[in-house]
Design a protein around this motif. Structure first.
Motif, PDB file in Angstrom:
ATOM      1  N   THR A  15     -36.878 -28.112  -9.721  1.00  0.00           N
ATOM      2  CA  THR A  15     -35.744 -27.363 -10.267  1.00  0.00           C
ATOM      3  C   THR A  15     -34.486 -27.771  -9.508  1.00  0.00           C
ATOM      4  O   THR A  15     -34.561 -28.247  -8.359  1.00  0.00           O
ATOM      5  CB  THR A  15     -35.969 -25.850 -10.117  1.00  0.00           C
ATOM      6  OG1 THR A  15     -36.044 -25.537  -8.736  1.00  0.00           O
ATOM      7  CG2 THR A  15     -37.220 -25.398 -10.842  1.00  0.00           C
ATOM      8  N   PRO A  16     -33.342 -27.584 -10.078  1.00  0.00           N
ATOM      9  CA  PRO A  16     -32.108 -27.942  -9.377  1.00  0.00           C
ATOM     10  C   PRO A  16     -31.958 -27.216  -8.042  1.00  0.00           C
ATOM     11  O   PRO A  16     -31.519 -27.799  -7.056  1.00  0.00           O
ATOM     12  CB  PRO A  16     -30.998 -27.541 -10.352  1.00  0.00           C
ATOM     13  CG  PRO A  16     -31.647 -27.564 -11.691  1.00  0.00           C
ATOM     14  CD  PRO A  16     -33.084 -27.190 -11.456  1.00  0.00           C
ATOM     15  N   THR A  17     -32.357 -25.983  -7.950  1.00  0.00           N
ATOM     16  CA  THR A  17     -32.254 -25.231  -6.696  1.00  0.00           C
ATOM     17  C   THR A  17     -33.149 -25.840  -5.634  1.00  0.00           C
ATOM     18  O   THR A  17     -32.735 -26.031  -4.479  1.00  0.00           O
ATOM     19  CB  THR A  17     -32.637 -23.753  -6.929  1.00  0.00           C
ATOM     20  OG1 THR A  17     -31.829 -23.218  -7.965  1.00  0.00           O
ATOM     21  CG2 THR A  17     -32.466 -22.941  -5.666  1.00  0.00           C
ATOM     22  N   ASN A  18     -34.367 -26.176  -6.027  1.00  0.00           N
ATOM     23  CA  ASN A  18     -35.294 -26.782  -5.058  1.00  0.00           C
ATOM     24  C   ASN A  18     -34.810 -28.158  -4.611  1.00  0.00           C
ATOM     25  O   ASN A  18     -34.962 -28.529  -3.447  1.00  0.00           O
ATOM     26  CB  ASN A  18     -36.697 -26.870  -5.643  1.00  0.00           C
ATOM     27  CG  ASN A  18     -37.381 -25.522  -5.694  1.00  0.00           C
ATOM     28  OD1 ASN A  18     -36.944 -24.580  -5.049  1.00  0.00           O
ATOM     29  ND2 ASN A  18     -38.462 -25.425  -6.471  1.00  0.00           N
ATOM     30  N   LEU A  19     -34.239 -28.933  -5.507  1.00  0.00           N
ATOM     31  CA  LEU A  19     -33.706 -30.248  -5.122  1.00  0.00           C
ATOM     32  C   LEU A  19     -32.562 -30.114  -4.125  1.00  0.00           C
ATOM     33  O   LEU A  19     -32.470 -30.871  -3.164  1.00  0.00           O
ATOM     34  CB  LEU A  19     -33.262 -31.020  -6.361  1.00  0.00           C
ATOM     35  CG  LEU A  19     -34.381 -31.564  -7.248  1.00  0.00           C
ATOM     36  CD1 LEU A  19     -33.805 -32.187  -8.510  1.00  0.00           C
ATOM     37  CD2 LEU A  19     -35.218 -32.577  -6.494  1.00  0.00           C
ATOM     38  N   VAL A  20     -31.701 -29.142  -4.324  1.00  0.00           N
ATOM     39  CA  VAL A  20     -30.595 -28.903  -3.382  1.00  0.00           C
ATOM     40  C   VAL A  20     -31.153 -28.480  -2.025  1.00  0.00           C
ATOM     41  O   VAL A  20     -30.735 -28.974  -0.975  1.00  0.00           O
ATOM     42  CB  VAL A  20     -29.611 -27.859  -3.950  1.00  0.00           C
ATOM     43  CG1 VAL A  20     -28.633 -27.402  -2.878  1.00  0.00           C
ATOM     44  CG2 VAL A  20     -28.874 -28.410  -5.159  1.00  0.00           C
ATOM     45  N   LEU A  21     -32.108 -27.564  -2.027  1.00  0.00           N
ATOM     46  CA  LEU A  21     -32.700 -27.108  -0.761  1.00  0.00           C
ATOM     47  C   LEU A  21     -33.429 -28.248  -0.046  1.00  0.00           C
ATOM     48  O   LEU A  21     -33.339 -28.388   1.173  1.00  0.00           O
ATOM     49  CB  LEU A  21     -33.659 -25.936  -1.012  1.00  0.00           C
ATOM     50  CG  LEU A  21     -32.997 -24.616  -1.414  1.00  0.00           C
ATOM     51  CD1 LEU A  21     -34.060 -23.577  -1.788  1.00  0.00           C
ATOM     52  CD2 LEU A  21     -32.116 -24.100  -0.297  1.00  0.00           C
ATOM     53  N   THR A  23     -32.809 -31.489  -0.298  1.00  0.00           N
ATOM     54  CA  THR A  23     -31.777 -32.407   0.210  1.00  0.00           C
ATOM     55  C   THR A  23     -31.158 -31.842   1.490  1.00  0.00           C
ATOM     56  O   THR A  23     -30.934 -32.565   2.466  1.00  0.00           O
ATOM     57  CB  THR A  23     -30.695 -32.631  -0.860  1.00  0.00           C
ATOM     58  OG1 THR A  23     -31.321 -33.116  -2.044  1.00  0.00           O
ATOM     59  CG2 THR A  23     -29.649 -33.626  -0.396  1.00  0.00           C
ATOM     60  N   PHE A  24     -30.882 -30.546   1.495  1.00  0.00           N
ATOM     61  CA  PHE A  24     -30.317 -29.899   2.684  1.00  0.00           C
ATOM     62  C   PHE A  24     -31.285 -29.979   3.862  1.00  0.00           C
ATOM     63  O   PHE A  24     -30.885 -30.249   4.998  1.00  0.00           O
ATOM     64  CB  PHE A  24     -29.965 -28.442   2.357  1.00  0.00           C
ATOM     65  CG  PHE A  24     -29.294 -27.717   3.484  1.00  0.00           C
ATOM     66  CD1 PHE A  24     -28.010 -28.046   3.885  1.00  0.00           C
ATOM     67  CD2 PHE A  24     -29.963 -26.698   4.161  1.00  0.00           C
ATOM     68  CE1 PHE A  24     -27.404 -27.393   4.933  1.00  0.00           C
ATOM     69  CE2 PHE A  24     -29.359 -26.036   5.214  1.00  0.00           C
ATOM     70  CZ  PHE A  24     -28.069 -26.386   5.595  1.00  0.00           C
TER      71      PHE A  24
END
Length: 166
Positions: A15-21, A23-24
């Motif tokens: 999901t986009p949220t998981n990809l951002v997390l 990457t962080f």
């Protein structure tokens, strides 16, 4: 009628949220594990070599033009640059900078007449000083030995010529 039951939906972790997390998290791991930049040490001061001075060659070391501050006491030349506030330009002992300060320190006088005027003359032997004055001079000499480096010796112009010929 068919009794087909729909297949259960599989939840995707992309999901986009998981990809951002994710990457962080990778960024934090990189920051934590990256090689640190080497610390640079300050440049050491230029090496000081012991040398022979005459009154002429000692005179430029009076703290002007970013020169170090040297003065002589009983034939030994001290680097008093760390005490530039006292011995350098504008300091209370500035007239001793680049000169033989022996007589002035022994007599407790900062007057110009305590300094050797003729730089080509023989060095002051201090033979006419009394016991109290010589004791005061020894006190000054001990103070300089404790605080400052000896960077050379002071010889008369004639003595320097004799050393070159030897």
């Amino acid at each position: 009628m068919s009794s087909e039951t729909p297949a259960p939906e599989v939840a995707s972790i992309a999901t986009p949220t998981n990809l951002v997390l994710f990457t962080f998290l990778l960024f934090l791991v990189y920051i934590r594990l990256r090689p640190s930049t080497p610390t640079s040490l300050p440049k050491p001061p230029a090496p000081i070599t012991f040398r022979t001075f005459t009154p002429h060659t000692l005179l430029p070391y009076n703290g002007t033009n970013n020169q170090p501050v040297y003065l002589s006491v009983r034939g030994r030349v001290f680097d008093v640059t760390p005490g530039r506030n006292f011995y350098g330009p504008g300091g209370p002992y500035e007239n001793f900078a680049g000169r033989d300060a022996s007589r002035g320190l022994a007599c407790g006088s900062f007057d110009e007449e305590m300094l050797t005027k003729d730089l080509d003359a023989e060095l002051d032997t201090l033979a006419d000083l009394g016991g109290e004055e010589m004791e005061a001079l020894r006190g000054w000499e001990e103070r300089f030995e404790d605080k400052y480096l000896v960077v050379g010796k002071l010889v008369s112009v004639k003595g320097a010529e004799a050393e070159k010929g030897a």
